[in-house]
Design a protein around this motif. Sequence first.
Motif: not given
Length: 74
Positions: A29-31, A48-51, A64-67
């Motif tokens: 999980k990355i901003t 990418d699998v989600g935000v 926001d955090v990207k997964i």
Amino acid sequence: FHGMGIGSRLMEELLFIGKKNGFRTLISKITTNSTSSLHLHKKYGFEDVGVMKVVGEKFGKILDVKIVQYIYKE
């Protein structure tokens, strides 16, 4: 220490440890403003699998955090 390859060496070791221990997947999980971290993960095959929207805060800024996910190939 930016640009010295430390992140790549750490990522390679994490991927190796995961494979050695039978992991099927790794998730990070990355901003969304951490472009260098996102680039590093993409370089090693994370997808990418989600935000998650409006879940982080850093220096008073809502983030926001990207997964992203790495799936080991059998």
